[in-house]
Design a protein around this motif. Structure first.
Motif, PDB file in Angstrom:
ATOM      1  N   LEU A  84      30.658  -8.519   0.382  1.00 25.39           N
ATOM      2  CA  LEU A  84      31.526  -9.029  -0.684  1.00 25.39           C
ATOM      3  C   LEU A  84      30.705  -9.303  -1.939  1.00 25.39           C
ATOM      4  N   ALA A  85      29.512  -9.828  -1.780  1.00 25.73           N
ATOM      5  CA  ALA A  85      28.673 -10.147  -2.937  1.00 25.73           C
ATOM      6  C   ALA A  85      28.253  -8.899  -3.709  1.00 25.73           C
ATOM      7  N   VAL A  86      28.017  -7.789  -3.024  1.00 22.88           N
ATOM      8  CA  VAL A  86      27.542  -6.581  -3.717  1.00 22.88           C
ATOM      9  C   VAL A  86      28.658  -5.631  -4.119  1.00 22.88           C
ATOM     10  N   ALA A  87      29.843  -5.782  -3.551  1.00 22.68           N
ATOM     11  CA  ALA A  87      30.942  -4.853  -3.853  1.00 22.68           C
ATOM     12  C   ALA A  87      32.091  -5.524  -4.589  1.00 22.68           C
ATOM     13  N   ASN A  88      31.844  -6.681  -5.161  1.00 20.55           N
ATOM     14  CA  ASN A  88      32.881  -7.439  -5.849  1.00 20.55           C
ATOM     15  C   ASN A  88      32.672  -7.314  -7.356  1.00 20.55           C
ATOM     16  N   PRO A  89      33.582  -6.653  -8.077  1.00 18.93           N
ATOM     17  CA  PRO A  89      33.377  -6.469  -9.508  1.00 18.93           C
ATOM     18  C   PRO A  89      33.324  -7.793 -10.273  1.00 18.93           C
ATOM     19  N   ALA A  90      33.943  -8.829  -9.757  1.00 12.20           N
ATOM     20  CA  ALA A  90      33.916 -10.125 -10.434  1.00 12.20           C
ATOM     21  C   ALA A  90      32.530 -10.752 -10.394  1.00 12.20           C
ATOM     22  N   LEU A  91      31.709 -10.336  -9.437  1.00  9.44           N
ATOM     23  CA  LEU A  91      30.351 -10.884  -9.309  1.00  9.44           C
ATOM     24  C   LEU A  91      29.293  -9.962  -9.886  1.00  9.44           C
ATOM     25  N   GLY A  92      29.700  -8.819 -10.402  1.00  9.91           N
ATOM     26  CA  GLY A  92      28.746  -7.838 -10.905  1.00  9.91           C
ATOM     27  C   GLY A  92      28.348  -6.906  -9.771  1.00  9.91           C
ATOM     28  N   LEU A  93      28.720  -5.674  -9.887  1.00  9.77           N
ATOM     29  CA  LEU A  93      28.472  -4.715  -8.818  1.00  9.77           C
ATOM     30  C   LEU A  93      26.995  -4.375  -8.686  1.00  9.77           C
ATOM     31  N   ALA A  94      26.579  -4.213  -7.460  1.00  8.84           N
ATOM     32  CA  ALA A  94      25.216  -3.784  -7.166  1.00  8.84           C
ATOM     33  C   ALA A  94      25.163  -2.263  -7.196  1.00  8.84           C
ATOM     34  N   SER A  95      23.974  -1.732  -7.028  1.00  7.61           N
ATOM     35  CA  SER A  95      23.817  -0.280  -6.984  1.00  7.61           C
ATOM     36  C   SER A  95      24.415   0.251  -5.679  1.00  7.61           C
ATOM     37  N   VAL A  96      24.731   1.525  -5.673  1.00 11.49           N
ATOM     38  CA  VAL A  96      25.280   2.147  -4.467  1.00 11.49           C
ATOM     39  C   VAL A  96      24.315   2.001  -3.284  1.00 11.49           C
ATOM     40  N   PRO A  97      22.998   2.200  -3.463  1.00  8.82           N
ATOM     41  CA  PRO A  97      22.100   1.978  -2.319  1.00  8.82           C
ATOM     42  C   PRO A  97      22.152   0.534  -1.791  1.00  8.82           C
ATOM     43  N   ASP A  98      22.296  -0.443  -2.685  1.00  7.26           N
ATOM     44  CA  ASP A  98      22.421  -1.838  -2.236  1.00  7.26           C
ATOM     45  C   ASP A  98      23.723  -2.052  -1.464  1.00  7.26           C
ATOM     46  N   ILE A  99      24.792  -1.449  -1.949  1.00 12.26           N
ATOM     47  CA  ILE A  99      26.082  -1.541  -1.246  1.00 12.26           C
ATOM     48  C   ILE A  99      25.954  -0.890   0.132  1.00 12.26           C
ATOM     49  N   ASP A 100      25.311   0.262   0.188  1.00 12.37           N
ATOM     50  CA  ASP A 100      25.136   0.964   1.467  1.00 12.37           C
ATOM     51  C   ASP A 100      24.289   0.150   2.441  1.00 12.37           C
ATOM     52  N   ARG A 101      23.234  -0.487   1.946  1.00 13.72           N
ATOM     53  CA  ARG A 101      22.400  -1.324   2.827  1.00 13.72           C
ATOM     54  C   ARG A 101      23.212  -2.492   3.392  1.00 13.72           C
ATOM     55  N   ALA A 102      24.011  -3.119   2.543  1.00 14.77           N
ATOM     56  CA  ALA A 102      24.838  -4.234   3.007  1.00 14.77           C
ATOM     57  C   ALA A 102      25.868  -3.740   4.024  1.00 14.77           C
ATOM     58  N   ALA A 103      26.437  -2.560   3.790  1.00 11.57           N
ATOM     59  CA  ALA A 103      27.412  -1.989   4.728  1.00 11.57           C
ATOM     60  C   ALA A 103      26.764  -1.675   6.068  1.00 11.57           C
ATOM     61  N   GLU A 104      25.554  -1.136   6.041  1.00 12.20           N
ATOM     62  CA  GLU A 104      24.841  -0.823   7.287  1.00 12.20           C
ATOM     63  C   GLU A 104      24.502  -2.102   8.062  1.00 12.20           C
ATOM     64  N   ALA A 105      24.098  -3.145   7.349  1.00  6.39           N
ATOM     65  CA  ALA A 105      23.803  -4.429   8.007  1.00  6.39           C
ATOM     66  C   ALA A 105      25.074  -5.005   8.625  1.00  6.39           C
ATOM     67  N   PHE A 106      26.193  -4.879   7.906  1.00 15.29           N
ATOM     68  CA  PHE A 106      27.460  -5.355   8.457  1.00 15.29           C
ATOM     69  C   PHE A 106      27.803  -4.580   9.724  1.00 15.29           C
ATOM     70  N   GLU A 107      27.657  -3.273   9.696  1.00 14.53           N
ATOM     71  CA  GLU A 107      28.016  -2.455  10.865  1.00 14.53           C
ATOM     72  C   GLU A 107      27.165  -2.834  12.077  1.00 14.53           C
ATOM     73  N   ARG A 108      25.876  -3.068  11.872  1.00  8.71           N
ATOM     74  CA  ARG A 108      25.018  -3.508  12.982  1.00  8.71           C
ATOM     75  C   ARG A 108      25.497  -4.865  13.513  1.00  8.71           C
ATOM     76  N   ALA A 109      25.815  -5.774  12.616  1.00  7.37           N
ATOM     77  CA  ALA A 109      26.290  -7.102  13.034  1.00  7.37           C
ATOM     78  C   ALA A 109      27.634  -6.994  13.743  1.00  7.37           C
ATOM     79  N   TYR A 110      28.496  -6.122  13.257  1.00  9.66           N
ATOM     80  CA  TYR A 110      29.802  -5.902  13.889  1.00  9.66           C
ATOM     81  C   TYR A 110      29.629  -5.406  15.319  1.00  9.66           C
ATOM     82  N   GLN A 111      28.769  -4.402  15.500  1.00  8.64           N
ATOM     83  CA  GLN A 111      28.559  -3.845  16.841  1.00  8.64           C
ATOM     84  C   GLN A 111      27.981  -4.900  17.786  1.00  8.64           C
ATOM     85  N   ALA A 112      27.065  -5.725  17.290  1.00 12.68           N
ATOM     86  CA  ALA A 112      26.479  -6.782  18.128  1.00 12.68           C
ATOM     87  C   ALA A 112      27.520  -7.835  18.500  1.00 12.68           C
ATOM     88  N   ALA A 113      28.328  -8.250  17.543  1.00 14.43           N
ATOM     89  CA  ALA A 113      29.360  -9.256  17.825  1.00 14.43           C
ATOM     90  C   ALA A 113      30.403  -8.709  18.793  1.00 14.43           C
TER      91      ALA A 113
END
Length: 172
Positions: A84-113
């Motif tokens: 949410l922090a990197v993909a929220n236009p109200a907070l200032g969007l991060a670079s696509v690689p930063d968004i992708d890293r956050a998405a990958e971290a979420f997916e790993r956390a999702y699979q573990a949970a």
């Protein structure tokens, strides 16, 4: 509460964007400017779908029994917050690689949970009905995150200036 209000605002925003696009089409603006309309509508749709999925996640969480004491759920919550922090236009969007890293971290956390919930259910530490409810909650949260990531990629800092310049050209 706040999520219901956000859903109403998102729906109104999407309608306003649709109305704006219709006005652009009728006003005879340049082809280049009108060409951005489908992209803007797609981005609005991603945010709308993210809000709808988040609403489902909140609703199912409230119906899923007590929150299991699984540390992986805390990791997942933090990973979702990072997306949410990197993909929220109200907070200032991060670079696509930063968004992708956050998405990958979420997916790993999702699979573990998810694995921890299934394990807790299999060992009867968590009633199967509660486990199922929490799995539905996690799936809805995952869907919300996926939609945020899509929107953030399309409206990243590298592409946002071009979209804005095409829709609102600088004055002469």
């Amino acid at each position: 509460g706040a999520l219901a209000l956000a859903r109403v605002v998102t729906t109104r925003l999407q309608r306003a964007i649709g109305d704006f696009v219709s006005q652009l089409t009728r006003s005879g603006l340049s082809e280049r400017t009108a060409g951005q309309a489908p992209r803007l509508l797609r981005i609005a749709r991603y945010y709308d779908e993210a809000a709808a999925a988040a609403s489902v996640a909140v609703t199912t969480a409230g119906q899923s029994g007590d929150r299991p004491p699984l540390p992986s759920l805390d990791v997942l919550r933090r990973a979702a917050g990072q997306v949410l922090a990197v993909a929220n236009p109200a907070l200032g969007l991060a670079s696509v690689p930063d968004i992708d890293r956050a998405a990958e971290a979420f997916e790993r956390a999702y699979q573990a949970a998810k694995a921890d919930l299934l394990d807790a259910g299999a060992r009867t530490e968590l009633p199967v009905a509660d486990m199922d409810g929490w799995l539905r909650t996690l799936s809805a949260l995952r869907r919300a995150v996926e939609q945020l990531v899509k929107a953030g990629r399309m409206l990243g800092p590298d592409s946002a200036p071009a979209v804005i310049a095409n829709v609102l050209p600088a004055s002469p």
